[in-house]
Design a protein around this motif. Structure first.
Motif, PDB file in Angstrom:
ATOM      1  N   HIS A   1     -43.637-102.763 -67.383  1.00 48.02           N
ATOM      2  CA  HIS A   1     -45.135-101.664 -67.251  1.00 48.02           C
ATOM      3  C   HIS A   1     -44.568-100.376 -66.356  1.00 48.02           C
ATOM      4  CE1 HIS A   1     -46.499-105.437 -70.282  1.00 48.02           C
ATOM      5  NE2 HIS A   1     -46.428-106.151 -69.768  1.00 48.02           N
ATOM      6  N   GLN A   2     -43.767-100.878 -66.329  1.00 42.40           N
ATOM      7  CA  GLN A   2     -43.855 -99.517 -64.680  1.00 42.40           C
ATOM      8  C   GLN A   2     -43.942 -98.417 -65.197  1.00 42.40           C
ATOM      9  OE1 GLN A   2     -40.344-101.023 -62.099  1.00 42.40           O
ATOM     10  NE2 GLN A   2     -40.999-102.919 -61.503  1.00 42.40           N
ATOM     11  N   LYS A   3     -43.578 -98.339 -66.066  1.00 43.83           N
ATOM     12  CA  LYS A   3     -42.884 -96.196 -66.283  1.00 43.83           C
ATOM     13  C   LYS A   3     -44.593 -96.248 -66.625  1.00 43.83           C
ATOM     14  CE  LYS A   3     -38.141 -95.250 -66.799  1.00 43.83           C
ATOM     15  NZ  LYS A   3     -37.519 -94.897 -67.675  1.00 43.83           N
ATOM     16  N   ALA A   4     -45.404 -96.883 -67.921  1.00 44.19           N
ATOM     17  CA  ALA A   4     -46.758 -96.765 -68.265  1.00 44.19           C
ATOM     18  C   ALA A   4     -47.507 -96.797 -66.861  1.00 44.19           C
ATOM     19  CB  ALA A   4     -46.796 -98.032 -69.487  1.00 44.19           C
ATOM     20  N   LEU A   5     -47.848 -97.629 -66.532  1.00 47.00           N
ATOM     21  CA  LEU A   5     -48.849 -97.881 -65.105  1.00 47.00           C
ATOM     22  C   LEU A   5     -48.674 -96.738 -64.082  1.00 47.00           C
ATOM     23  CD1 LEU A   5     -50.576 -99.157 -63.997  1.00 47.00           C
ATOM     24  CD2 LEU A   5     -49.304-100.635 -62.310  1.00 47.00           C
ATOM     25  N   ALA A   6     -47.490 -96.461 -64.162  1.00 46.03           N
ATOM     26  CA  ALA A   6     -47.157 -95.028 -62.845  1.00 46.03           C
ATOM     27  C   ALA A   6     -47.400 -93.833 -63.584  1.00 46.03           C
ATOM     28  CB  ALA A   6     -46.220 -94.788 -63.284  1.00 46.03           C
ATOM     29  N   ALA A   7     -47.885 -93.726 -65.144  1.00 45.93           N
ATOM     30  CA  ALA A   7     -48.018 -92.565 -66.034  1.00 45.93           C
ATOM     31  C   ALA A   7     -49.487 -92.346 -66.245  1.00 45.93           C
ATOM     32  CB  ALA A   7     -47.936 -92.817 -67.649  1.00 45.93           C
TER      33      ALA A   7
ATOM     34  N   GLY B   1     -36.844 -85.539 -56.411  1.00 45.84           N
ATOM     35  CA  GLY B   1     -36.712 -86.066 -55.334  1.00 45.84           C
ATOM     36  C   GLY B   1     -37.007 -87.873 -55.806  1.00 45.84           C
ATOM     37  N   ALA B   2     -37.990 -88.188 -56.576  1.00 44.99           N
ATOM     38  CA  ALA B   2     -38.372 -89.453 -56.726  1.00 44.99           C
ATOM     39  C   ALA B   2     -39.209 -89.132 -58.436  1.00 44.99           C
ATOM     40  CB  ALA B   2     -39.737 -89.889 -55.604  1.00 44.99           C
ATOM     41  N   LEU B   3     -38.820 -90.010 -59.277  1.00 41.84           N
ATOM     42  CA  LEU B   3     -39.290 -90.432 -60.815  1.00 41.84           C
ATOM     43  C   LEU B   3     -40.753 -91.355 -60.287  1.00 41.84           C
ATOM     44  CD1 LEU B   3     -36.964 -92.636 -62.212  1.00 41.84           C
ATOM     45  CD2 LEU B   3     -37.077 -89.687 -62.970  1.00 41.84           C
ATOM     46  N   ALA B   4     -41.400 -90.968 -61.076  1.00 41.43           N
ATOM     47  CA  ALA B   4     -43.695 -91.429 -61.150  1.00 41.43           C
ATOM     48  C   ALA B   4     -42.925 -92.771 -60.842  1.00 41.43           C
ATOM     49  CB  ALA B   4     -43.284 -90.991 -62.344  1.00 41.43           C
ATOM     50  N   VAL B   5     -42.438 -93.490 -61.199  1.00 39.22           N
ATOM     51  CA  VAL B   5     -42.067 -95.011 -61.065  1.00 39.22           C
ATOM     52  C   VAL B   5     -42.081 -95.214 -59.629  1.00 39.22           C
ATOM     53  CG1 VAL B   5     -40.012 -95.543 -61.807  1.00 39.22           C
ATOM     54  CG2 VAL B   5     -41.692 -97.229 -62.291  1.00 39.22           C
ATOM     55  N   GLU B   6     -40.778 -94.538 -59.666  1.00 38.83           N
ATOM     56  CA  GLU B   6     -40.628 -94.935 -57.723  1.00 38.83           C
ATOM     57  C   GLU B   6     -41.826 -94.789 -56.502  1.00 38.83           C
ATOM     58  OE1 GLU B   6     -35.770 -93.985 -58.736  1.00 38.83           O
ATOM     59  OE2 GLU B   6     -37.032 -92.599 -57.931  1.00 38.83           O
TER      60      GLU B   6
ATOM     61  N   GLN C   1     -43.307 -97.613 -54.844  1.00 37.89           N
ATOM     62  CA  GLN C   1     -43.097 -97.548 -52.625  1.00 37.89           C
ATOM     63  C   GLN C   1     -43.915 -97.560 -52.760  1.00 37.89           C
ATOM     64  OE1 GLN C   1     -41.629 -93.173 -51.173  1.00 37.89           O
ATOM     65  NE2 GLN C   1     -40.874 -94.521 -49.924  1.00 37.89           N
ATOM     66  N   ALA C   2     -45.159 -96.673 -52.547  1.00 44.69           N
ATOM     67  CA  ALA C   2     -46.937 -97.058 -52.526  1.00 44.69           C
ATOM     68  C   ALA C   2     -47.543 -98.361 -52.068  1.00 44.69           C
ATOM     69  CB  ALA C   2     -47.814 -97.044 -53.497  1.00 44.69           C
ATOM     70  N   PHE C   3     -46.728 -99.490 -52.988  1.00 48.26           N
ATOM     71  CA  PHE C   3     -47.035-100.632 -53.716  1.00 48.26           C
ATOM     72  C   PHE C   3     -46.237-101.578 -52.064  1.00 48.26           C
ATOM     73  CE2 PHE C   3     -45.091-104.403 -54.114  1.00 48.26           C
ATOM     74  CZ  PHE C   3     -46.078-106.012 -54.655  1.00 48.26           C
ATOM     75  N   TYR C   4     -45.222-100.999 -51.921  1.00 46.99           N
ATOM     76  CA  TYR C   4     -44.500-101.769 -50.712  1.00 46.99           C
ATOM     77  C   TYR C   4     -45.007-101.369 -49.818  1.00 46.99           C
ATOM     78  CZ  TYR C   4     -40.883-103.049 -54.612  1.00 46.99           C
ATOM     79  OH  TYR C   4     -40.230-103.076 -55.725  1.00 46.99           O
ATOM     80  N   ARG C   5     -45.457-100.536 -49.633  1.00 43.12           N
ATOM     81  CA  ARG C   5     -46.048 -99.803 -47.906  1.00 43.12           C
ATOM     82  C   ARG C   5     -46.980-100.867 -47.757  1.00 43.12           C
ATOM     83  NH1 ARG C   5     -44.561 -93.454 -47.138  1.00 43.12           N
ATOM     84  NH2 ARG C   5     -42.464 -93.634 -47.069  1.00 43.12           N
ATOM     85  N   SER C   6     -48.188-101.108 -49.005  1.00 40.00           N
ATOM     86  CA  SER C   6     -48.980-101.315 -48.898  1.00 40.00           C
ATOM     87  C   SER C   6     -48.253-103.427 -48.570  1.00 40.00           C
ATOM     88  CB  SER C   6     -50.255-101.754 -50.134  1.00 40.00           C
ATOM     89  OG  SER C   6     -50.609 -99.908 -50.709  1.00 40.00           O
ATOM     90  N   ALA C   7     -48.059-103.903 -48.945  1.00 35.70           N
ATOM     91  CA  ALA C   7     -47.405-104.754 -48.798  1.00 35.70           C
ATOM     92  C   ALA C   7     -47.406-104.918 -47.669  1.00 35.70           C
ATOM     93  CB  ALA C   7     -46.915-105.798 -50.191  1.00 35.70           C
TER      94      ALA C   7
ATOM     95  N   GLY D   1     -39.506 -98.580 -48.121  1.00 34.17           N
ATOM     96  CA  GLY D   1     -40.389 -99.390 -49.497  1.00 34.17           C
ATOM     97  C   GLY D   1     -40.297 -98.333 -50.558  1.00 34.17           C
ATOM     98  N   ARG D   2     -39.177 -97.623 -50.600  1.00 36.22           N
ATOM     99  CA  ARG D   2     -38.548 -96.513 -51.232  1.00 36.22           C
ATOM    100  C   ARG D   2     -37.512 -97.361 -52.378  1.00 36.22           C
ATOM    101  NH1 ARG D   2     -37.709 -91.269 -53.236  1.00 36.22           N
ATOM    102  NH2 ARG D   2     -35.890 -91.140 -54.179  1.00 36.22           N
ATOM    103  N   MET D   3     -38.035 -97.539 -53.827  1.00 39.35           N
ATOM    104  CA  MET D   3     -36.990 -98.297 -55.130  1.00 39.35           C
ATOM    105  C   MET D   3     -36.386 -97.663 -55.152  1.00 39.35           C
ATOM    106  SD  MET D   3     -39.498 -99.512 -57.666  1.00 39.35           S
ATOM    107  CE  MET D   3     -38.214 -99.755 -58.946  1.00 39.35           C
TER     108      MET D   3
END
Length: 889
Positions: free
Chosen positions: A287-293, A302-307, A311-317, A454-456
């Motif tokens: 679901h990650q790519k579909a949710l990012a889109a 520099g970064a895929l949409a999913v990344e 990263q926003a999630f990891y930083r928030s957590a 937070g960068r995956m």
């Protein structure tokens, strides 16, 4: 419901409609409101506010639930015999995600429950038929009290009860049933919920930085925020963030932080429910790519949409955890009262075991901050006598408020820079760096580190975010210093020889710091490392060493896994690049720590042995002098002599030793280790009248196996061995196929169990191979397996390459493709079907990426081995590409 949560249209179903018509209308109502809310969500982009949508969903469900209640059990009321209806849990809070459960409580005297049971069942059935996932309980006031006393989860759900069909007296009875004077007083509730939180975090490895994080239950997820709210309700009798700020439990900045991060997490969970179209809390690769889109993220150089989304999630957590830890301390102080400070040396004290700054205006500058970490490092951490439990919440808040003023190293004073280097050279430097990273200090001091926080990386090779991987590498280095880690055979012996361990720490800190910038992250990171070292006024030689380590941190791993380190020329070339023993020792330790810190599954006994062998061989080459490279014949002679000595020490007479070693291929002495040659020779001595010999031994505490097969050569032999090992659950890391005298093969395989929990015993491997090789080989086929779910999302364009080798004349086949269970067995079968012989194989897997190299030949009509010509190459390429797509022979 009013305001943003108000619905656009009134509930359309008349109470007198038949059940079938009511169900159809309710389904249509819920579907239309859900579609409207989904459209609102999609139009909002990455910053959409889902709070109104959660309330609108709850309001729509309220209409359906109340209507069903009116059709079956009336309007509720006073008196014990009239049932009352409450929403509990998240639904009681007025927050419903698209696929969330609808939790209900029917409050009814126990004596009246049997008579009401048929209508309650009809009520629940109507809701299920309308498409609502209902969970319900029927309890009297006394039963509510008893259930809450016996199960804190039941109490937690009722803490947020909201009346749907009940008069005020019913609500009062429910509140009385769960009053803190009756069940779970504040201190007991707080202690139980804190332990529950710790255990939940432990189930997720105490980190939110997983590739497929759980948005609800994982560390830093929505459940953490809900737990803080429940604690506040019990301890302070309010769970509202504004109220907590008014009470002084939260600062304005902390309030804003929690609200922002809750919005991020809620947005992700809401979108995940839409994308998955079912209740799903784990953000899976599916679901990650579909949710990012869906959220409007787009790929950048520099970064895929999913990344970006992850990263926003990891930083928030991470921020939720950071602020949450402070709030937990304040709840504790609310219950226990302020403790008397225990003075420490300098500007700090202990408050109930937590480290605190004495001065109210602390910190004034970066040196004050580093002094805090120095004081922290002087004591152990934990619950032991004299240990520090952590950082006091007020000091942690002061530190957080100082972050905006914390200078980057380039703008810092000479004193601050010296203080930082003192931390690296002092006690517990890895623990100190980890604390600095988690509190946000390291990202302010080294801005490039903040960029990778937070960068995956959307692959299966890196299972942690870049910053968490860096901390894992540092933790492995700390393990080298402590010693006793059985995963590493040489690291604890090499560590004491380091002249300046802080150089290794700096290399680890910078080795991946340029990930995501585009270009070669090793070279870009080396530039950052040089600039940092110069700013820290390190000696020129030390700066050069750290810069070289960062630039070359993949060199040893690539050499060990992709080249034949038994070849003296490979060792000599590697030693020339390394240059001296100090760099070799630093690079060896960095490589071990890096691989083991990339994924828990990536480090194994075979890689430990491989790197240890490369380190040992290179150290000998450096000791001999690079101007005196070891010739192949010299290497073979030394190996043969050492193997003979080992056999003699084992009680074998000289004649038997000479006779057995003479039967072994000469190239084996160039490629093999003395202990390996001696072990194979002993296996051959027990051959007797048999023409096939199989020997298996455990390596490194049985975490890997070495398999030796001596047999008359015949077509399909390599494929038969590989297929059998695969069926035994063994993954081949390296294969060496040597042709010996009298058309016999001397094949050796380094294997590791695919499931480390259930490794096959060496004797079982021996018996299975012997049975297979005793029969016909043509009918043996690889096991058919279902491709693991996660591999479907990481497709690598397959590459098949051919290179000609002149001595001996062979073809080198190079494969790059998506890894999967049984891949090597399928490739071996293709080679067998093409009538090709395998003479050597090197297997390397990097997450979802397989990179395998084979030396192969075709067999002429006269039995001569020859390199593949173009027609044979194209035929093999076509067959392999078909196999990679699932069409294996």
């Amino acid at each position: 419901m009013s305001g943003a949560a108000a619905l656009d249209a009134a509930w359309p179903v008349p109470d007198e409609a038949p059940d079938a018509a009511w169900i159809a209308a309710a389904r249509a109502w819920l579907a239309s409101t859900a579609a409207r809310d989904a459209a609102t969500f999609d139009a909002g982009g990455p910053g959409v506010d889902v709070r109104p949508l959660l309330a609108r969903r709850a309001s729509a469900v309220d209409d359906v639930v109340r209507s069903a209640w009116a059709r079956t059990l009336g309007q509720g009321g006073d008196g014990g015999e009239v049932p009352a209806l409450f929403a509990v849990g998240g639904y009681g809070r007025g927050e419903l995600y698209p696929q969330s459960d609808v939790d209900l409580l029917v409050l009814l005297d126990e004596a009246a429950q049997p008579d009401a049971a048929p209508e309650i069942a009809r009520f629940v059935t109507l809701l299920w038929d309308a498409g609502l996932p209902v969970g319900h309980a029927v309890r009297s006031t006394a039963q509510c009290r008893g259930s809450a006393a016996g199960n804190i989860t039941v109490l937690t759900a009722m803490l947020e009860a909201r009346a749907l069909a009940a008069v005020p007296s019913a609500s009062e009875r429910l509140l009385d049933a769960i009053d803190e004077s009756e069940v779970w007083p504040p201190a007991a509730f707080f202690a139980a919920k804190r332990q529950e939180l710790r255990e939940r975090h432990a189930r997720f490895g105490d980190t939110a930085d997983n590739l497929e994080p759980n948005l609800k239950e994982g560390p830093g997820g929505l459940r953490d925020l809900q737990t803080l709210r429940w604690m506040a309700l019990r301890v302070l009798h309010t769970g509202d963030l504004d109220s907590l700020t008014t009470l002084g439990q939260l600062g304005n900045d902390e309030h804003a932080t929690l609200q922002r991060q809750q919005d991020v997490l809620a947005r992700l969970r809401y979108g995940l429910h839409l994308v998955a179209a079912r209740r799903e809390e784990r953000l899976r690769f599916d679901h990650q790519k579909a949710l990012a889109a869906r959220l409007g993220y787009v790929d950048t150089p520099g970064a895929l949409a999913v990344e970006q989304m992850m990263q926003a999630f990891y930083r928030s957590a991470g921020l939720v955890q950071r602020v949450g830890e402070r709030l937990l301390q304040r709840f504790e102080e609310q219950l226990e009262g302020e403790a008397t400070p225990e003075p420490l040396d300098g500007d700090f004290c202990l408050r109930r075991g937590y480290l605190a700054a004495v001065s109210s205006d602390w910190p004034r500058d970066a040196s004050d901050v580093f002094a805090l970490f120095a004081a922290w490092a002087a004591y152990p951490e934990g619950d032991a006598q004299g240990a520090i439990r952590g950082l006091h919440s007020h000091t942690a808040r002061a530190l957080a408020e100082f972050l905006e003023r914390m200078p980057a190293y380039g703008n810092a004073t000479t004193e601050a820079r010296a203080a930082f280097m003192a931390l690296l050279r002092g006690r517990q430097p890895v623990q100190t760096l980890t604390r600095m990273a988690r509190l946000g200090i390291l990202g302010r001091w080294i801005p490039a580190f903040a960029n990778v926080s937070g960068r995956m990386q959307f692959d299966l090779f890196h299972v942690y975010t870049v910053d968490q991987h860096t901390l894992a590498v540092l933790a492995n280095i700390a393990a080298f210093a402590r010693g006793g880690d059985e995963r590493f055979s040489l690291a604890q012996d090499v560590w004491p020889r380091l002249r300046k361990p802080e150089l290794l720490l700096l290399a680890a800190l910078f080795h991946d710091i340029a990930k995501g910038r585009g270009g070669d992250h090793s070279q870009l990171g080396a530039v950052d490392a040089r600039a940092f070292g110069q700013a820290m006024a390190l000696p020129v030689g030390d700066v050069a060493t750290v810069e070289w380590l960062v630039a070359q941190h993949l060199l040893m791993s690539m050499t060990a896994q992709k080249q034949d380190i038994a070849d003296p020329e490979v060792i000599h070339a590697f030693a020339q690049k390394v240059g001296d023993r100090e760099r070799l020792e630093l690079l060896y330790l960095l490589t071990c720590a890096d691989i083991a810190g990339t994924s828990p599954k990536l480090w194994n006994a075979w890689k430990d042995r491989l790197l240890a062998d490369l380190y040992t061989s290179t150290r000998l080459a450096l000791r001999r002098g690079l101007e005196h490279p070891l010739e192949a014949d010299e290497r073979a002679g030394e190996t043969r002599a050492t193997a003979a000595r080992l056999l003699c020490e084992a009680g074998v007479d000289d004649a038997a030793i000479d006779a057995t070693l003479a039967r072994m291929p000469a190239i084996g002495f160039q490629r093999g280790r003395p202990d390996q040659i001696a072990w194979q020779a002993q296996a051959l001595m027990g051959l007797g009248d048999r023409d096939t010999c199989v020997a298996v031994r455990a390596l490194a505490d049985a975490r890997a196996l070495e398999v030796f097969v001596h047999s008359p050569d015949r077509d399909g032999l390599f494929a038969a061995i590989v297929i059998t090992l695969d069926r035994l659950g063994l993954t081949i890391a390296q294969a060496r196929v040597l042709d010996g005298p009298a058309a016999r093969v001397f094949d050796s395989f380094q294997v590791v169990p695919a499931d480390a929990r259930h490794p096959p015993a060496p004797q079982d491997v021996t018996q299975r191979l012997e049975a297979v090789l005793a029969g016909p080989l043509d009918a043996l086929r690889p096991a058919r397996r279902t491709q693991p779910r996660h591999l479907r999302h990481f497709r690598i364009a397959p590459q098949v390459g051919f290179d000609r080798l002149d001595s001996p004349p062979r073809t080198m086949l190079s494969l790059v493709c998506t890894d999967r269970p049984g891949l090597l067995a399928d490739v071996a079968l293709v080679l067998r079907e093409q009538g090709l012989r395998v003479h050597d194989a090197r297997v390397a897997t990097f997450g979802e990426r397989a990179e395998d190299v084979f030396q192969i030949t075709r067999v002429d009509a006269d039995g001569t081995d020859r390199p593949l010509d173009e027609p044979h190459q194209e035929a093999l390429r076509t067959a392999l590409l078909a196999c990679f797509e699932g069409d294996c022979p």
